[in-house]
Design a protein around this motif. Structure first.
Motif, short mmCIF file in Angstrom:
data_model
loop_
_atom_site.label_atom_id
_atom_site.label_comp_id
_atom_site.label_asym_id
_atom_site.label_seq_id
_atom_site.Cartn_x
_atom_site.Cartn_y
_atom_site.Cartn_z
N PHE A 50 22.76 -32.16 29.11
CA PHE A 50 23.95 -32.43 28.31
C PHE A 50 23.59 -32.48 26.83
O PHE A 50 22.44 -32.68 26.45
CB PHE A 50 24.57 -33.77 28.72
CG PHE A 50 23.74 -34.95 28.27
CD1 PHE A 50 24.02 -35.62 27.09
CD2 PHE A 50 22.63 -35.37 29.01
CE1 PHE A 50 23.23 -36.67 26.65
CE2 PHE A 50 21.83 -36.42 28.58
CZ PHE A 50 22.14 -37.08 27.40
N ARG A 53 28.26 -34.85 21.25
CA ARG A 53 28.73 -34.60 19.89
C ARG A 53 30.13 -35.20 19.73
O ARG A 53 31.00 -34.96 20.56
CB ARG A 53 28.84 -33.09 19.59
CG ARG A 53 27.53 -32.34 19.63
CD ARG A 53 26.71 -32.64 18.37
NE ARG A 53 25.48 -31.89 18.33
CZ ARG A 53 24.35 -32.25 18.91
NH1 ARG A 53 24.28 -33.33 19.61
NH2 ARG A 53 23.27 -31.51 18.78
N THR A 56 31.87 -36.93 22.59
CA THR A 56 32.12 -36.00 23.70
C THR A 56 30.81 -35.56 24.33
O THR A 56 29.87 -35.18 23.61
CB THR A 56 32.91 -34.77 23.21
OG1 THR A 56 34.16 -35.22 22.67
CG2 THR A 56 33.16 -33.78 24.33
N TRP A 57 30.73 -35.63 25.66
CA TRP A 57 29.61 -35.08 26.42
C TRP A 57 29.93 -33.62 26.69
O TRP A 57 31.06 -33.28 27.03
CB TRP A 57 29.47 -35.79 27.76
CG TRP A 57 29.22 -37.26 27.74
CD1 TRP A 57 30.13 -38.23 27.41
CD2 TRP A 57 28.03 -37.94 28.09
NE1 TRP A 57 29.55 -39.47 27.54
CE2 TRP A 57 28.26 -39.32 27.97
CE3 TRP A 57 26.77 -37.50 28.52
CZ2 TRP A 57 27.29 -40.27 28.24
CZ3 TRP A 57 25.80 -38.46 28.80
CH2 TRP A 57 26.06 -39.82 28.66
N TRP A 58 28.94 -32.75 26.56
CA TRP A 58 29.06 -31.34 26.91
C TRP A 58 28.00 -31.04 27.97
O TRP A 58 26.83 -31.41 27.78
CB TRP A 58 28.83 -30.46 25.69
CG TRP A 58 29.90 -30.61 24.65
CD1 TRP A 58 29.92 -31.52 23.61
CD2 TRP A 58 31.09 -29.85 24.53
NE1 TRP A 58 31.06 -31.35 22.87
CE2 TRP A 58 31.81 -30.33 23.40
CE3 TRP A 58 31.64 -28.79 25.26
CZ2 TRP A 58 33.01 -29.81 23.00
CZ3 TRP A 58 32.85 -28.26 24.85
CH2 TRP A 58 33.53 -28.76 23.74
N GLY A 60 26.47 -27.97 30.57
CA GLY A 60 26.44 -26.58 31.01
C GLY A 60 26.13 -26.53 32.50
O GLY A 60 25.20 -27.19 32.95
N HIS A 97 35.43 -25.19 30.59
CA HIS A 97 35.62 -24.03 29.73
C HIS A 97 34.78 -22.88 30.27
O HIS A 97 33.60 -23.05 30.55
CB HIS A 97 35.15 -24.31 28.30
CG HIS A 97 35.89 -25.40 27.61
ND1 HIS A 97 37.08 -25.19 26.95
CD2 HIS A 97 35.61 -26.72 27.49
CE1 HIS A 97 37.50 -26.33 26.44
NE2 HIS A 97 36.63 -27.29 26.75
N PHE A 101 31.78 -19.87 24.73
CA PHE A 101 31.50 -21.26 24.46
C PHE A 101 31.39 -21.46 22.96
O PHE A 101 30.98 -20.56 22.23
CB PHE A 101 30.19 -21.69 25.11
CG PHE A 101 30.18 -21.60 26.61
CD1 PHE A 101 31.35 -21.55 27.36
CD2 PHE A 101 28.99 -21.57 27.29
CE1 PHE A 101 31.33 -21.48 28.74
CE2 PHE A 101 28.95 -21.50 28.68
CZ PHE A 101 30.13 -21.45 29.41
N ILE A 105 27.95 -25.81 20.05
CA ILE A 105 27.49 -26.47 21.28
C ILE A 105 26.36 -25.67 21.91
O ILE A 105 25.36 -26.24 22.37
CB ILE A 105 28.66 -26.68 22.26
CG1 ILE A 105 29.76 -27.55 21.62
CG2 ILE A 105 28.18 -27.27 23.57
CD1 ILE A 105 29.30 -28.91 21.13
N ARG A 106 26.47 -24.35 21.92
CA ARG A 106 25.36 -23.51 22.42
C ARG A 106 24.10 -23.77 21.61
O ARG A 106 23.01 -23.90 22.17
CB ARG A 106 25.73 -22.03 22.35
CG ARG A 106 26.76 -21.62 23.39
CD ARG A 106 27.10 -20.15 23.31
NE ARG A 106 25.91 -19.34 23.49
CZ ARG A 106 25.75 -18.11 23.01
NH1 ARG A 106 26.70 -17.55 22.28
NH2 ARG A 106 24.64 -17.43 23.24
N LEU A 130 31.22 -24.59 30.84
CA LEU A 130 30.86 -25.67 29.93
C LEU A 130 31.88 -26.78 30.15
O LEU A 130 33.09 -26.55 30.01
CB LEU A 130 30.90 -25.17 28.48
CG LEU A 130 30.37 -26.12 27.42
CD1 LEU A 130 28.89 -26.40 27.63
CD2 LEU A 130 30.60 -25.53 26.05
N GLU A 132 33.52 -30.16 29.03
CA GLU A 132 33.76 -31.01 27.87
C GLU A 132 34.31 -32.33 28.39
O GLU A 132 35.34 -32.34 29.09
CB GLU A 132 34.77 -30.34 26.94
CG GLU A 132 35.19 -31.18 25.77
CD GLU A 132 36.31 -30.53 24.96
OE1 GLU A 132 36.66 -31.09 23.91
OE2 GLU A 132 36.84 -29.48 25.38
#
Length: 145
Positions: A50, A53, A56-58, A60, A97, A101, A105-106, A130, A132
């Protein structure tokens, strides 16, 4: 007893501001545990990579994963860091998502995970998703209760 697979009308608690020590841990720790809800109401817990940011947790993940199927049906999730001595637990509603992306975030994934591109499929027949997860509520922010 309420049905854990049915959305509720409970008002969301405002997210607690993440303090620098917590932000440091979220930036440095590689793994979190994501808990989703299976169709029968049972929890499904899995480790994930993860980035965090702006509250917010992201995450993949493989587009065909159990976690994605669970989230598409019922988006409420919990996330926790691995260290149980200083527990961090958050809740939110996951938004899946598919590509493209967000580049920021990438880049954050690549910086944290030695160049890893979160958008590249793990399997030839699978796409990437992804997740969010804006924090709806912090349950623990590093101190056991």
């Amino acid at each position: 007893m309420t049905d854990p697979t049915s959305p509720t009308d409970l008002a969301a608690d405002p997210p607690s501001p993440a303090a620098p020590p917590l932000l440091d841990r979220l930036a440095e720790e590689w793994n979190a545990w994501l808990c989703t809800v299976r169709p029968d109401g049972a929890p499904h817990v899995t480790p994930v990579w993860f980035v965090f940011r702006d509250d917010t947790w992201w995450i993949g993940t493989d587009g065909n994963s159990v976690k994605v199927r669970n989230i598409e049906r019922f988006p409420r999730v919990s996330l926790t860091l691995e260290d149980g001595r200083f527990p961090v637990v958050a809740e939110g509603d996951a938004i899946p998502h598919r590509s493209p992306f967000p580049e920021a975030i990438r880049a954050a994934f690549a910086a944290k995970y030695d160049g890893w591109d979160a958008s590249v499929p793990y399997r030839p027949d699978g796409g990437r998703v992804l997740l969010e997860v804006p924090v709806r509520r912090w349950l623990l922010t590093g101190t056991a209760q």
